[in-house]
Motif scaffolding. Structure first.
Motif, PDB file in Angstrom:
ATOM      1  N   PHE A  85       0.873  -1.172   0.000  1.00  0.00           N
ATOM      2  CA  PHE A  85       0.000   0.000   0.000  1.00  0.00           C
ATOM      3  C   PHE A  85       0.908   1.219   0.000  1.00  0.00           C
ATOM      4  N   ARG A  95      -7.825   0.571   4.544  1.00  0.00           N
ATOM      5  CA  ARG A  95      -6.549  -0.034   4.914  1.00  0.00           C
ATOM      6  C   ARG A  95      -6.754  -1.486   5.349  1.00  0.00           C
ATOM      7  N   GLN A 109      -7.473  -3.615   2.261  1.00  0.00           N
ATOM      8  CA  GLN A 109      -6.282  -3.874   1.456  1.00  0.00           C
ATOM      9  C   GLN A 109      -5.378  -4.911   2.107  1.00  0.00           C
ATOM     10  N   THR A 129      -1.601  -1.515  -4.059  1.00  0.00           N
ATOM     11  CA  THR A 129      -2.446  -0.321  -4.064  1.00  0.00           C
ATOM     12  C   THR A 129      -1.588   0.934  -4.138  1.00  0.00           C
TER      13      THR A 129
END
Length: 375
Positions: A47, A193, A196, A203
Protein backbone atom coordinates in the motif's frame (compact mmCIF):
# COMPACT_ATOMS: atom_id res chain seq x y z
CA UNK A 1 -16.18 -4.23 9.16
CA UNK A 2 -16.12 -7.51 11.06
CA UNK A 3 -13.35 -9.64 9.55
CA UNK A 4 -14.88 -12.97 10.53
CA UNK A 5 -17.94 -12.39 8.34
CA UNK A 6 -16.02 -11.63 5.16
CA UNK A 7 -15.52 -14.25 2.44
CA UNK A 8 -11.94 -13.19 1.88
CA UNK A 9 -10.98 -16.49 0.25
CA UNK A 10 -13.36 -15.66 -2.59
CA UNK A 11 -11.95 -12.23 -3.34
CA UNK A 12 -8.41 -10.95 -3.78
CA UNK A 13 -6.95 -14.29 -4.81
CA UNK A 14 -5.04 -12.75 -7.72
CA UNK A 15 -1.61 -14.29 -7.14
CA UNK A 16 1.63 -13.49 -8.95
CA UNK A 17 3.87 -10.48 -9.29
CA UNK A 18 1.88 -7.25 -9.23
CA UNK A 19 4.75 -4.84 -8.60
CA UNK A 20 4.56 -1.49 -10.39
CA UNK A 21 7.89 -0.08 -11.59
CA UNK A 22 8.22 3.50 -12.83
CA UNK A 23 11.51 4.31 -14.53
CA UNK A 24 12.40 7.94 -15.34
CA UNK A 25 8.72 8.70 -15.90
CA UNK A 26 8.08 12.13 -17.40
CA UNK A 27 4.99 14.05 -18.43
CA UNK A 28 4.93 17.42 -20.18
CA UNK A 29 1.97 19.57 -21.17
CA UNK A 30 3.38 22.00 -23.69
CA UNK A 31 6.10 23.81 -21.77
CA UNK A 32 4.89 22.61 -18.38
CA UNK A 33 6.66 19.64 -16.81
CA UNK A 34 4.12 17.91 -14.54
CA UNK A 35 6.26 14.86 -13.68
CA UNK A 36 10.03 15.00 -14.04
CA UNK A 37 12.09 11.79 -14.17
CA UNK A 38 10.17 9.83 -11.53
CA UNK A 39 11.67 6.44 -10.67
CA UNK A 40 9.75 4.42 -8.10
CA UNK A 41 8.90 0.78 -7.36
CA UNK A 42 5.63 -0.23 -5.70
CA UNK A 43 6.21 -3.71 -4.32
CA UNK A 44 3.68 -6.48 -4.98
CA UNK A 45 0.99 -6.32 -2.28
CA UNK A 46 2.19 -2.97 -0.96
CA UNK A 47 0.00 0.00 0.00
CA UNK A 48 1.94 3.00 -1.30
CA UNK A 49 0.70 6.56 -0.94
CA UNK A 50 1.67 9.36 -3.32
CA UNK A 51 1.62 12.46 -1.13
CA UNK A 52 2.20 16.10 -1.88
CA UNK A 53 0.61 19.52 -2.34
CA UNK A 54 -1.77 20.36 -5.17
CA UNK A 55 0.04 20.47 -8.51
CA UNK A 56 2.97 18.28 -7.39
CA UNK A 57 2.31 15.61 -10.06
CA UNK A 58 0.84 12.84 -7.92
CA UNK A 59 -2.51 12.52 -9.76
CA UNK A 60 -0.77 12.80 -13.13
CA UNK A 61 1.50 9.92 -12.06
CA UNK A 62 -1.51 7.81 -11.07
CA UNK A 63 -3.24 8.55 -14.37
CA UNK A 64 -0.13 7.47 -16.29
CA UNK A 65 -0.08 4.20 -14.34
CA UNK A 66 -3.75 3.72 -15.21
CA UNK A 67 -3.14 4.50 -18.90
CA UNK A 68 -5.33 7.61 -18.87
CA UNK A 69 -2.30 9.80 -19.64
CA UNK A 70 0.51 8.92 -22.04
CA UNK A 71 4.03 9.53 -20.65
CA UNK A 72 6.30 11.93 -22.51
CA UNK A 73 9.22 9.74 -21.49
CA UNK A 74 10.17 6.79 -19.31
CA UNK A 75 8.51 3.41 -18.79
CA UNK A 76 5.86 1.72 -16.65
CA UNK A 77 6.03 -1.98 -15.81
CA UNK A 78 3.32 -4.08 -14.17
CA UNK A 79 4.77 -7.33 -12.97
CA UNK A 80 7.18 -8.36 -15.73
CA UNK A 81 5.24 -6.58 -18.49
CA UNK A 82 5.96 -3.16 -20.01
CA UNK A 83 2.56 -1.41 -20.09
CA UNK A 84 3.78 2.09 -20.98
CA UNK A 85 1.77 2.14 -24.23
CA UNK A 86 -0.83 -0.48 -23.29
CA UNK A 87 -4.48 0.58 -23.44
CA UNK A 88 -6.10 1.16 -20.01
CA UNK A 89 -8.53 -1.73 -20.41
CA UNK A 90 -5.63 -4.11 -21.07
CA UNK A 91 -3.68 -3.27 -17.90
CA UNK A 92 -5.75 -5.24 -15.38
CA UNK A 93 -5.94 -2.27 -13.01
CA UNK A 94 -8.97 -0.76 -11.27
CA UNK A 95 -9.31 2.87 -10.26
CA UNK A 96 -11.39 4.71 -7.66
CA UNK A 97 -11.94 8.34 -8.62
CA UNK A 98 -12.48 11.33 -6.37
CA UNK A 99 -16.03 11.72 -7.72
CA UNK A 100 -16.87 7.96 -7.26
CA UNK A 101 -17.91 7.83 -10.99
CA UNK A 102 -20.99 5.67 -10.37
CA UNK A 103 -23.70 5.23 -12.99
CA UNK A 104 -26.68 7.12 -11.51
CA UNK A 105 -29.28 5.16 -13.54
CA UNK A 106 -27.97 1.77 -12.37
CA UNK A 107 -28.58 0.13 -9.02
CA UNK A 108 -25.68 -0.78 -6.76
CA UNK A 109 -25.93 -4.29 -8.18
CA UNK A 110 -25.73 -2.88 -11.70
CA UNK A 111 -22.71 -0.74 -10.82
CA UNK A 112 -20.90 -3.73 -9.34
CA UNK A 113 -21.83 -5.87 -12.34
CA UNK A 114 -20.56 -3.40 -14.93
CA UNK A 115 -16.81 -4.20 -14.62
CA UNK A 116 -17.64 -7.90 -15.03
CA UNK A 117 -19.42 -7.39 -18.34
CA UNK A 118 -16.46 -8.25 -20.57
CA UNK A 119 -15.15 -11.08 -18.42
CA UNK A 120 -15.77 -14.68 -19.43
CA UNK A 121 -18.04 -15.54 -16.51
CA UNK A 122 -21.27 -17.45 -16.20
CA UNK A 123 -24.28 -15.67 -14.74
CA UNK A 124 -23.84 -17.64 -11.53
CA UNK A 125 -20.15 -16.69 -11.22
CA UNK A 126 -20.95 -13.05 -11.88
CA UNK A 127 -23.65 -13.06 -9.21
CA UNK A 128 -21.33 -14.76 -6.72
CA UNK A 129 -18.70 -12.06 -7.19
CA UNK A 130 -21.27 -9.32 -6.69
CA UNK A 131 -22.67 -10.93 -3.56
CA UNK A 132 -19.20 -11.62 -2.12
CA UNK A 133 -18.08 -8.04 -2.74
CA UNK A 134 -21.27 -6.61 -1.24
CA UNK A 135 -20.84 -8.75 1.87
CA UNK A 136 -17.16 -7.80 2.18
CA UNK A 137 -18.05 -4.10 2.14
CA UNK A 138 -21.25 -4.50 4.16
CA UNK A 139 -23.47 -3.06 1.42
CA UNK A 140 -25.56 -6.17 0.69
CA UNK A 141 -28.73 -4.41 1.84
CA UNK A 142 -28.08 -1.61 -0.70
CA UNK A 143 -27.85 -3.77 -3.85
CA UNK A 144 -31.22 -2.70 -5.24
CA UNK A 145 -30.79 1.01 -4.46
CA UNK A 146 -29.46 3.66 -6.85
CA UNK A 147 -26.57 6.03 -6.04
CA UNK A 148 -28.91 8.96 -5.48
CA UNK A 149 -30.46 7.08 -2.56
CA UNK A 150 -27.13 6.55 -0.81
CA UNK A 151 -25.05 8.62 1.60
CA UNK A 152 -21.57 9.78 0.63
CA UNK A 153 -19.97 6.99 2.64
CA UNK A 154 -22.20 4.36 1.02
CA UNK A 155 -21.40 5.67 -2.48
CA UNK A 156 -17.72 5.52 -1.62
CA UNK A 157 -18.08 1.85 -0.60
CA UNK A 158 -19.83 1.07 -3.87
CA UNK A 159 -17.01 2.78 -5.78
CA UNK A 160 -14.46 0.63 -3.92
CA UNK A 161 -16.62 -2.44 -4.55
CA UNK A 162 -16.65 -1.77 -8.27
CA UNK A 163 -12.87 -1.60 -8.10
CA UNK A 164 -12.31 -4.90 -6.27
CA UNK A 165 -15.10 -7.02 -7.79
CA UNK A 166 -13.07 -8.20 -10.77
CA UNK A 167 -9.91 -8.90 -8.74
CA UNK A 168 -7.42 -6.72 -10.62
CA UNK A 169 -3.65 -6.85 -10.20
CA UNK A 170 -3.65 -3.44 -8.51
CA UNK A 171 -5.95 -0.78 -7.10
CA UNK A 172 -5.43 2.88 -7.99
CA UNK A 173 -7.18 5.43 -5.74
CA UNK A 174 -7.24 9.15 -6.52
CA UNK A 175 -8.21 11.06 -3.34
CA UNK A 176 -11.20 8.76 -2.81
CA UNK A 177 -12.20 10.27 0.54
CA UNK A 178 -12.09 13.98 -0.27
CA UNK A 179 -15.87 14.26 -0.63
CA UNK A 180 -16.57 12.82 2.82
CA UNK A 181 -16.91 14.79 6.05
CA UNK A 182 -13.99 14.65 8.48
CA UNK A 183 -15.44 12.04 10.85
CA UNK A 184 -16.49 9.66 8.08
CA UNK A 185 -13.18 10.17 6.29
CA UNK A 186 -11.26 8.92 9.33
CA UNK A 187 -13.44 5.83 9.69
CA UNK A 188 -13.44 5.01 5.97
CA UNK A 189 -9.68 5.31 5.51
CA UNK A 190 -9.19 2.72 8.25
CA UNK A 191 -11.69 0.43 6.52
CA UNK A 192 -9.83 0.81 3.21
CA UNK A 193 -6.55 -0.03 4.91
CA UNK A 194 -8.06 -3.08 6.63
CA UNK A 195 -9.58 -4.22 3.33
CA UNK A 196 -6.28 -3.87 1.46
CA UNK A 197 -4.42 -5.84 4.12
CA UNK A 198 -6.91 -8.71 3.88
CA UNK A 199 -6.91 -8.78 0.09
CA UNK A 200 -3.16 -8.23 -0.28
CA UNK A 201 -3.66 -6.28 -3.50
CA UNK A 202 -1.02 -3.80 -4.67
CA UNK A 203 -2.45 -0.32 -4.06
CA UNK A 204 -1.35 3.16 -5.13
CA UNK A 205 -3.26 5.84 -3.24
CA UNK A 206 -3.09 9.58 -3.95
CA UNK A 207 -3.77 12.21 -1.31
CA UNK A 208 -2.65 15.68 -0.21
CA UNK A 209 -3.67 14.87 3.39
CA UNK A 210 -0.57 13.90 5.36
CA UNK A 211 -2.56 12.49 8.28
CA UNK A 212 -4.43 10.22 5.89
CA UNK A 213 -1.16 9.12 4.30
CA UNK A 214 0.51 8.39 7.65
CA UNK A 215 -2.43 6.29 8.83
CA UNK A 216 -2.81 3.95 5.84
CA UNK A 217 0.54 3.63 4.03
CA UNK A 218 3.15 0.90 4.10
CA UNK A 219 5.36 3.49 2.44
CA UNK A 220 4.88 7.12 1.41
CA UNK A 221 6.34 8.74 -1.71
CA UNK A 222 6.47 12.50 -1.14
CA UNK A 223 6.37 14.60 -4.32
CA UNK A 224 6.86 18.29 -5.03
CA UNK A 225 7.25 20.14 -8.31
CA UNK A 226 6.86 16.91 -10.26
CA UNK A 227 9.83 15.29 -8.53
CA UNK A 228 10.15 12.57 -5.92
CA UNK A 229 11.47 14.09 -2.69
CA UNK A 230 11.59 10.99 -0.49
CA UNK A 231 10.12 7.52 -0.21
CA UNK A 232 9.95 5.55 3.02
CA UNK A 233 7.76 4.26 5.80
CA UNK A 234 5.64 6.83 7.67
CA UNK A 235 8.09 6.64 10.57
CA UNK A 236 11.11 7.22 8.31
CA UNK A 237 9.47 10.16 6.56
CA UNK A 238 8.54 11.78 9.87
CA UNK A 239 11.66 11.06 11.89
CA UNK A 240 14.31 11.30 9.15
CA UNK A 241 13.08 13.72 6.46
CA UNK A 242 15.38 13.93 3.44
CA UNK A 243 15.12 17.70 3.06
CA UNK A 244 13.46 20.86 4.34
CA UNK A 245 10.42 20.42 2.10
CA UNK A 246 9.58 16.98 3.50
CA UNK A 247 10.33 18.14 7.06
CA UNK A 248 7.98 21.10 6.69
CA UNK A 249 5.24 19.29 4.79
CA UNK A 250 4.99 16.32 7.17
CA UNK A 251 3.77 17.12 10.65
CA UNK A 252 0.89 19.13 12.10
CA UNK A 253 1.80 21.69 13.23
CA UNK A 254 4.80 21.72 10.91
CA UNK A 255 8.42 21.71 11.96
CA UNK A 256 9.95 24.96 13.24
CA UNK A 257 12.92 26.22 11.20
CA UNK A 258 15.68 28.53 12.43
CA UNK A 259 18.66 30.05 10.67
CA UNK A 260 21.76 28.78 12.43
CA UNK A 261 25.34 29.92 12.67
CA UNK A 262 27.09 26.64 13.46
CA UNK A 263 30.45 28.44 13.50
CA UNK A 264 29.34 30.44 16.51
CA UNK A 265 28.34 27.59 18.80
CA UNK A 266 24.98 26.79 17.17
CA UNK A 267 23.63 30.31 17.47
CA UNK A 268 19.99 30.94 16.51
CA UNK A 269 17.62 33.95 16.65
CA UNK A 270 20.05 36.45 15.04
CA UNK A 271 18.15 39.51 16.36
CA UNK A 272 18.35 38.21 19.94
CA UNK A 273 21.05 35.50 19.77
CA UNK A 274 20.85 32.23 21.69
CA UNK A 275 23.64 29.66 21.84
CA UNK A 276 21.92 26.28 22.07
CA UNK A 277 25.13 24.58 23.19
CA UNK A 278 24.30 21.63 20.89
CA UNK A 279 26.40 19.59 18.50
CA UNK A 280 25.40 20.53 14.94
CA UNK A 281 27.36 19.90 11.68
CA UNK A 282 29.54 22.84 10.72
CA UNK A 283 27.86 23.20 7.32
CA UNK A 284 24.35 23.48 8.82
CA UNK A 285 22.44 26.50 7.51
CA UNK A 286 19.04 25.71 9.02
CA UNK A 287 17.98 23.97 12.21
CA UNK A 288 14.61 22.19 12.44
CA UNK A 289 12.72 21.34 15.64
CA UNK A 290 9.28 19.73 15.78
CA UNK A 291 6.78 21.44 18.14
CA UNK A 292 6.54 18.37 20.38
CA UNK A 293 10.29 18.65 21.01
CA UNK A 294 9.99 22.20 22.34
CA UNK A 295 9.58 22.17 26.14
CA UNK A 296 8.86 24.75 28.81
CA UNK A 297 11.44 24.40 31.58
CA UNK A 298 9.87 23.57 34.94
CA UNK A 299 6.36 23.05 33.55
CA UNK A 300 3.63 21.18 35.41
CA UNK A 301 4.46 17.70 34.02
CA UNK A 302 7.87 17.83 35.67
CA UNK A 303 9.97 19.01 32.72
CA UNK A 304 13.35 20.39 33.82
CA UNK A 305 16.55 21.31 32.06
CA UNK A 306 18.41 18.01 31.61
CA UNK A 307 21.46 16.66 29.83
CA UNK A 308 19.38 15.59 26.83
CA UNK A 309 18.05 19.11 26.30
CA UNK A 310 19.71 22.18 24.86
CA UNK A 311 20.52 25.20 26.98
CA UNK A 312 17.19 26.89 27.91
CA UNK A 313 16.39 30.42 26.79
CA UNK A 314 13.67 32.98 27.43
CA UNK A 315 10.90 33.83 25.00
CA UNK A 316 7.43 35.39 25.04
CA UNK A 317 4.09 33.57 24.83
CA UNK A 318 2.12 35.04 21.93
CA UNK A 319 -1.01 32.88 21.56
CA UNK A 320 -2.39 29.68 23.11
CA UNK A 321 -4.55 27.23 21.16
CA UNK A 322 -6.30 24.51 23.20
CA UNK A 323 -6.75 21.28 21.19
CA UNK A 324 -8.53 19.12 23.76
CA UNK A 325 -5.74 16.60 24.35
CA UNK A 326 -2.90 19.12 23.96
CA UNK A 327 -2.05 22.80 23.67
CA UNK A 328 -0.23 24.67 20.93
CA UNK A 329 1.74 27.69 22.07
CA UNK A 330 2.84 30.41 19.71
CA UNK A 331 6.17 31.69 21.04
CA UNK A 332 8.38 34.60 19.99
CA UNK A 333 12.04 35.46 20.48
CA UNK A 334 13.80 38.29 18.70
CA UNK A 335 10.73 38.84 16.53
CA UNK A 336 10.90 35.25 15.28
CA UNK A 337 7.78 33.08 15.88
CA UNK A 338 7.80 29.34 16.54
CA UNK A 339 5.43 26.75 18.01
CA UNK A 340 5.47 24.36 20.97
CA UNK A 341 3.02 21.49 21.47
CA UNK A 342 2.42 20.57 25.13
CA UNK A 343 0.35 17.91 26.85
CA UNK A 344 -0.28 20.20 29.81
CA UNK A 345 -0.31 23.98 30.11
CA UNK A 346 1.62 25.58 32.99
CA UNK A 347 -0.28 28.25 34.91
CA UNK A 348 2.53 30.68 34.14
CA UNK A 349 2.04 30.30 30.38
CA UNK A 350 -0.35 33.11 29.49
CA UNK A 351 -0.22 35.49 26.51
CA UNK A 352 2.49 38.08 27.08
CA UNK A 353 4.31 36.06 29.73
CA UNK A 354 8.02 35.30 29.58
CA UNK A 355 8.83 31.57 29.77
CA UNK A 356 11.97 29.43 29.63
CA UNK A 357 12.18 27.06 26.67
CA UNK A 358 14.49 24.14 25.85
CA UNK A 359 14.78 21.98 22.72
CA UNK A 360 15.39 18.21 22.75
CA UNK A 361 19.05 18.01 21.71
CA UNK A 362 18.67 14.55 20.12
CA UNK A 363 15.72 15.71 18.01
CA UNK A 364 17.37 18.60 16.19
CA UNK A 365 17.36 18.36 12.38
CA UNK A 366 20.12 20.09 10.44
CA UNK A 367 19.89 21.14 6.78
CA UNK A 368 22.52 22.56 4.44
CA UNK A 369 22.20 25.64 2.25
CA UNK A 370 20.44 23.66 -0.50
CA UNK A 371 17.85 22.34 1.97
CA UNK A 372 19.19 18.80 2.12
CA UNK A 373 19.28 16.94 5.42
CA UNK A 374 22.71 16.49 6.96
CA UNK A 375 21.51 14.98 10.23
Amino acid sequence: MAAETHPEAEIGSNDGDAAIVLDELRKEYGGLVAVDGLSLTVESGEFLVLLGPSGCGKSTTLRMIAGLETPTGGTIELGDEDVTRTLPQKRDLSMVFQSYALYPHKTVRGNLAFPLGKMDLSAAERERKIEDTAELLEIAELLEKKPGQLSGGQRQRVAVGRTIVREPKAFLMDEPLSNLDARLRVRTRLEIRELQQRLGTTTVYVTHDQEEAMSVADRIAVMDGGELQQVGTPEEIYERPANEFVAGFIGNPPMNFFEVDAGEGTRVFPDDPVDLDASVPADAATLGVRPEHVHLVGDRDGTRATDDRCEPFACTVDVIEPLGNAYELGLIRGGEPFVARLRELPESAVPGATVEVAFDAAELHAFDESGGSIR
